[in-house]
Design an enzyme around this catalytic site. Structure first.
Site, mmCIF file in Angstrom:
data_model
loop_
_atom_site.group_PDB
_atom_site.id
_atom_site.type_symbol
_atom_site.label_atom_id
_atom_site.label_comp_id
_atom_site.label_asym_id
_atom_site.label_seq_id
_atom_site.Cartn_x
_atom_site.Cartn_y
_atom_site.Cartn_z
ATOM 1 N N GLY A 181 1.142 -1.093 0.198
ATOM 2 C CA GLY A 181 0.321 -0.011 -0.006
ATOM 3 C C GLY A 181 0.711 0.947 0.020
ATOM 4 N N ALA B 1 -9.003 2.289 4.659
ATOM 5 C CA ALA B 1 -9.070 1.173 6.180
ATOM 6 C C ALA B 1 -10.628 0.604 5.952
ATOM 7 C CB ALA B 1 -8.900 2.222 7.079
ATOM 8 N N ASN C 55 -6.397 3.832 9.134
ATOM 9 C CA ASN C 55 -6.946 4.185 9.972
ATOM 10 C C ASN C 55 -8.206 2.870 10.438
ATOM 11 O OD1 ASN C 55 -6.308 6.271 11.454
ATOM 12 N ND2 ASN C 55 -7.115 7.724 9.320
ATOM 13 N N SER D 132 -0.160 8.640 13.409
ATOM 14 C CA SER D 132 -0.413 9.792 13.915
ATOM 15 C C SER D 132 0.231 10.632 13.206
ATOM 16 C CB SER D 132 -1.095 10.008 14.946
ATOM 17 O OG SER D 132 -1.342 11.365 15.224
ATOM 18 N N GLY D 133 0.196 11.512 12.524
ATOM 19 C CA GLY D 133 1.733 12.848 11.978
ATOM 20 C C GLY D 133 1.668 13.268 10.443
ATOM 21 N N LYS E 237 -5.738 5.670 19.094
ATOM 22 C CA LYS E 237 -5.342 6.413 18.518
ATOM 23 C C LYS E 237 -6.912 6.751 17.442
ATOM 24 C CE LYS E 237 -4.292 8.047 14.507
ATOM 25 N NZ LYS E 237 -4.924 8.113 13.200
ATOM 26 N N HIS F 23 -7.183 9.662 20.680
ATOM 27 C CA HIS F 23 -6.328 10.409 20.278
ATOM 28 C C HIS F 23 -6.283 11.855 19.270
ATOM 29 C CE1 HIS F 23 -4.087 12.869 17.068
ATOM 30 N NE2 HIS F 23 -2.734 12.660 18.159
ATOM 31 N N ASN F 24 -7.661 10.996 18.081
ATOM 32 C CA ASN F 24 -8.523 12.176 17.474
ATOM 33 C C ASN F 24 -9.014 12.207 17.980
ATOM 34 O OD1 ASN F 24 -6.867 10.249 15.585
ATOM 35 N ND2 ASN F 24 -7.594 10.572 13.856
ATOM 36 N N GLU G 39 -8.328 15.695 20.307
ATOM 37 C CA GLU G 39 -7.743 15.948 18.804
ATOM 38 C C GLU G 39 -9.059 17.360 18.693
ATOM 39 O OE1 GLU G 39 -5.314 14.273 14.779
ATOM 40 O OE2 GLU G 39 -7.540 15.833 14.225
ATOM 41 N N ARG H 170 -38.196 7.952 37.537
ATOM 42 C CA ARG H 170 -38.190 6.544 37.341
ATOM 43 C C ARG H 170 -38.603 5.539 37.719
ATOM 44 N NH1 ARG H 170 -33.599 3.837 36.547
ATOM 45 N NH2 ARG H 170 -34.106 2.791 34.764
ATOM 46 N N HIS I 49 -38.687 1.426 38.632
ATOM 47 C CA HIS I 49 -37.446 1.558 37.545
ATOM 48 C C HIS I 49 -37.099 1.128 39.026
ATOM 49 C CE1 HIS I 49 -37.489 1.021 33.637
ATOM 50 N NE2 HIS I 49 -38.151 2.794 33.883
HETATM 51 P P1 NBP Z 1 -5.696 5.596 0.839
HETATM 52 O O1 NBP Z 1 -6.353 5.742 1.644
HETATM 53 O O2 NBP Z 1 -5.537 6.671 -0.026
HETATM 54 O O3 NBP Z 1 -5.084 4.232 0.213
HETATM 55 C C1 NBP Z 1 -5.062 3.468 -1.602
HETATM 56 C C2 NBP Z 1 -3.844 2.079 -0.960
HETATM 57 O O4 NBP Z 1 -5.616 1.806 -0.924
HETATM 58 C C3 NBP Z 1 -3.386 2.665 -2.023
HETATM 59 O O5 NBP Z 1 -2.247 1.757 -2.499
HETATM 60 C C4 NBP Z 1 -4.589 2.029 -3.487
HETATM 61 O O6 NBP Z 1 -3.760 0.847 -4.199
HETATM 62 C C5 NBP Z 1 -4.765 0.693 -1.823
HETATM 63 N N1 NBP Z 1 -6.112 -0.101 -2.010
HETATM 64 C C6 NBP Z 1 -7.148 0.261 -2.589
HETATM 65 BR BR1 NBP Z 1 -8.208 2.389 -2.138
HETATM 66 N N2 NBP Z 1 -8.559 -1.118 -2.621
HETATM 67 C C7 NBP Z 1 -7.428 -1.618 -2.075
HETATM 68 C C8 NBP Z 1 -7.572 -3.244 -2.530
HETATM 69 N N3 NBP Z 1 -9.006 -3.500 -2.479
HETATM 70 N N4 NBP Z 1 -7.078 -4.142 -2.646
HETATM 71 C C9 NBP Z 1 -5.594 -3.586 -2.219
HETATM 72 N N5 NBP Z 1 -5.049 -2.316 -2.074
HETATM 73 C C10 NBP Z 1 -5.889 -1.610 -2.348
HETATM 74 O O7 NBP Z 1 -4.189 5.730 1.043
HETATM 75 P P2 NBP Z 1 -3.142 6.615 1.696
HETATM 76 O O8 NBP Z 1 -3.618 8.073 2.210
HETATM 77 O O9 NBP Z 1 -1.562 6.681 2.396
HETATM 78 O O10 NBP Z 1 -3.893 5.897 3.861
HETATM 79 C C11 NBP Z 1 -3.203 4.884 4.055
HETATM 80 C C12 NBP Z 1 -4.514 4.523 5.309
HETATM 81 O O11 NBP Z 1 -3.435 5.842 6.254
HETATM 82 C C13 NBP Z 1 -5.414 4.526 5.564
HETATM 83 O O12 NBP Z 1 -5.814 3.911 6.298
HETATM 84 C C14 NBP Z 1 -5.363 5.890 6.294
HETATM 85 O O13 NBP Z 1 -7.192 6.052 6.709
HETATM 86 C C15 NBP Z 1 -4.751 5.988 7.121
HETATM 87 N N6 NBP Z 1 -4.235 7.416 7.049
HETATM 88 C C16 NBP Z 1 -3.912 7.773 8.306
HETATM 89 C C17 NBP Z 1 -2.958 9.359 8.451
HETATM 90 C C18 NBP Z 1 -2.816 9.632 9.816
HETATM 91 O O14 NBP Z 1 -2.240 10.829 9.610
HETATM 92 N N7 NBP Z 1 -2.464 8.750 10.634
HETATM 93 C C19 NBP Z 1 -2.985 10.261 7.748
HETATM 94 C C20 NBP Z 1 -3.913 10.209 6.220
HETATM 95 C C21 NBP Z 1 -4.209 8.238 6.304
HETATM 96 P P3 NBP Z 1 -3.526 1.013 -5.833
HETATM 97 O O15 NBP Z 1 -2.416 2.146 -5.612
HETATM 98 O O16 NBP Z 1 -4.056 0.451 -6.401
HETATM 99 O O17 NBP Z 1 -5.371 2.358 -6.220
#
Ligand code: NBP
Length: 477
Positions: free
Chosen positions: A9, A76, A102, A128-129, A183, A186-187, A190, A447, A453
């Site tokens: 990913g 997610a 997430n 996070s970050g 996590k 945390h949000n 936030e 109640r 109750h």
């Molecule tokens: P995205 O949430 O936009 O997901 C894109 C990725 O998921 C790509 O690699 C895509 O592959 C893959 N994917 C999807 Br969509 N469907 C799929 C499937 N059925 N099988 C396999 N791969 C699949 O990416 P991101 O923004 O980098 O976020 C990744 C995770 O991190 C998410 O859970 C997000 O909520 C979390 N996140 C966290 C923060 C933070 O601050 N902690 C920030 C941003 C995101 P492809 O390239 O082939 O389409």
């Protein structure tokens, strides 16, 4: 295989995490559903370390040394299950899948239980970050088995943010979904922090009568004291910013409708299920919701208000300092509520949690990083069984000192008609804890009256019911 870690990913988050591992000297296997992202990463950043690109899941798994450590960083929900289904048949007992997305903690618990049957460790990990943190050091909250942390902890601690004292912002949180739960809270915290800062801004502007540039200076000053935090720092930056197109303060040209992605809402939904009063987080979620209801807000023009002018100059100067007290005291309450939720979840799901360590993980890398978190770590170090952060002598003394100002701020806001749901719910919570008797006794009487109750008494053990529609004698149940 030779790779110590693999990342599947490779959108923004996964790509930056993979680069972070590589920059720390680890050999990183790479995989993505569509291979273009994999090639792009190697083309652009291949010289940052040692990458082993894989075209297929089989190649990816084969590239990893055993026991295998696979980080999954996909969207997610369904995509996470799809990726697990793809990898699980290729793995062996002792291998680890780390889900850094997430995920909802209940999904993590389900996935962990299913994979445990196959001997595979599933490590739901809160990260996070954002993009920047993923590359340069995020705050990392791993759940899963303690054994998996033995094999994984050193790598995660290496790439994590470091607190001011140099310690890693990463520690094993607890079993199965504990990392994703923490996590999520945390949000939620936030959201509450942001709402409290927004209320302080609103009062500085509409009660103290300051302009955005002066308010930016006020936050900058506060950021040198006990409110020192990333969110207060960026608040000053946003308020000091001028819109290039109009020359007006940036904050005045942004539509005043706050959006949300849903983790704050999850925090409140689960708090309701656990029976934990996280009123500060709930008010923050609702405040965003109110702001977005343009249809409702259109009614506002027909609703009357107090018609008071802002405070006079002398009063205003003193009021600015009082707002700092209100903000700090309300912040202590919202963290108290958030930690209560984590503690309650630990009891519900059987997690062994070190709440001081949880505060420690948040000291760097994440949105709520703040000097204040050291205080929480210290409070739990002094008494790991602390029933509430407000039971800590230090916090109790600070609130005792702040409370007159806090009450004055809430009263003034009410008088002027400035909405302060965060400040006022925090104060209501504080006063409810203080109250010798709560009107809940009356609620219990009602109640019993309409629903039989039953109630308990203050002077005797047992459960009682009064025959309200008969002769009103009391029966013991
Ligand atoms: P995205 O949430 O936009 O997901 C894109 C990725 O998921 C790509 O690699 C895509 O592959 C893959 N994917 C999807 Br969509 N469907 C799929 C499937 N059925 N099988 C396999 N791969 C699949 O990416 P991101 O923004 O980098 O976020 C990744 C995770 O991190 C998410 O859970 C997000 O909520 C979390 N996140 C966290 C923060 C933070 O601050 N902690 C920030 C941003 C995101 P492809 O390239 O082939 O389409």
């Amino acid at each position: 295989g030779t790779a110590q870690i693999g990342v599947s990913g490779l959108a923004v988050m996964g790509r930056n995490l993979a680069r972070n591992f590589a920059r720390h000297g680890y050999t990183v296997a790479l995989h993505n559903r569509s291979a273009e992202r994999t090639h792009e990463l190697v083309d652009q950043f291949g010289d940052e370390g040692t990458f082993v690109p894989a075209e297929s899941a089989e190649q990816f798994v084969a590239a990893l040394e055993r026991p295998r450590r696979l980080v999954v960083m996909v969207k997610a929900g369904g995509p996470t299950d799809a990726v697990i289904d793809q990898f699980a048949p290729l793995l062996e007992s002792g291998d680890m899948i780390i889900d850094g997305g997430n995920a909802h903690f209940a999904d993590t618990r389900r996935r962990e239980a299913a994979l445990r049957e196959k001997g595979i460790h599933f490590v739901g990990t809160g990260i996070s970050g954002g993009e920047e943190g993923a590359l340069n050091g995020p705050s990392i909250m791993p759940g899963g088995s303690p054994e998996s942390y033995q094999a994984l902890g050193p790598l995660l601690e290496d790439i994590s943010a470091k607190a001011a004292d140099g310690s890693p912002c990463c520690a094993h949180v607890g079993a199965d979904g504990a990392g994703h739960f923490v996590k999520m809270v945390h949000n939620g915290i936030e959201y509450a922090d942001m709402q409290l800062i927004a209320e302080a801004y609103d009062l500085l502007r509409h009660a103290a009568g300051l302009e955005p540039a002066a308010i930016a200076d006020t936050f900058r000053r506060w950021n040198t004291g006990r409110l020192d935090s990333y969110l207060v720092e960026i608040t000053a930056e946003v308020l000091a910013h001028t819109d290039a197109a109009t020359g007006r303060p940036f904050v005045d040209v942004v539509a005043d409708e706050a959006e949300q992605k849903g983790t704050g809402r999850w925090t409140v939904q689960i708090a309701l299920e656990l029976g934990v009063p996280v009123s500060g987080i709930a008010e923050a979620v609702f405040a965003r919701s109110v702001s977005g209801h343009t249809d409702l807000r259109a009614v506002g023009g027909r609703l009357s208000g107090p018609g008071r002018a802002a405070l006079g100059a002398d009063e205003a100067a003193a009021f600015v300092d009082k707002i700092e007290h209100a903000l700090y005291a309300s912040k202590v309450v919202s963290y108290t509520q958030g930690f209560h939720q984590v503690q309650a979840a630990g009891a519900e799901y059987g997690w062994t949690l070190d709440l001081g360590a949880v505060a420690g993980i948040w000291r760097g890398g994440c949105i709520i990083r703040a000097a204040f978190l050291d205080r929480i770590t210290a409070a739990y170090a002094k008494d790991p069984q602390l029933p509430s952060l407000l039971a800590d002598d230090g916090f109790a003394a600070e609130i005792a000192e702040a409370q007159d100002a806090w009450r004055d701020v809430v009263a003034t806001a009410v008088r002027l008609g400035v909405p302060v749901p965060g400040f006022s719910t925090a104060l209501a919570y504080y006063d409810a804890l203080r109250a010798e008797r709560l009107p809940a006794a009356l609620t219990q009487g009602q109640r019993d009256f309409f629903g039989a109750h039953t109630y308990r008494r203050v002077d005797r053990d047992g459960v009682f019911h009064t025959l309200w529609s008969e002769d009103r004698t009391e029966e013991q149940q």
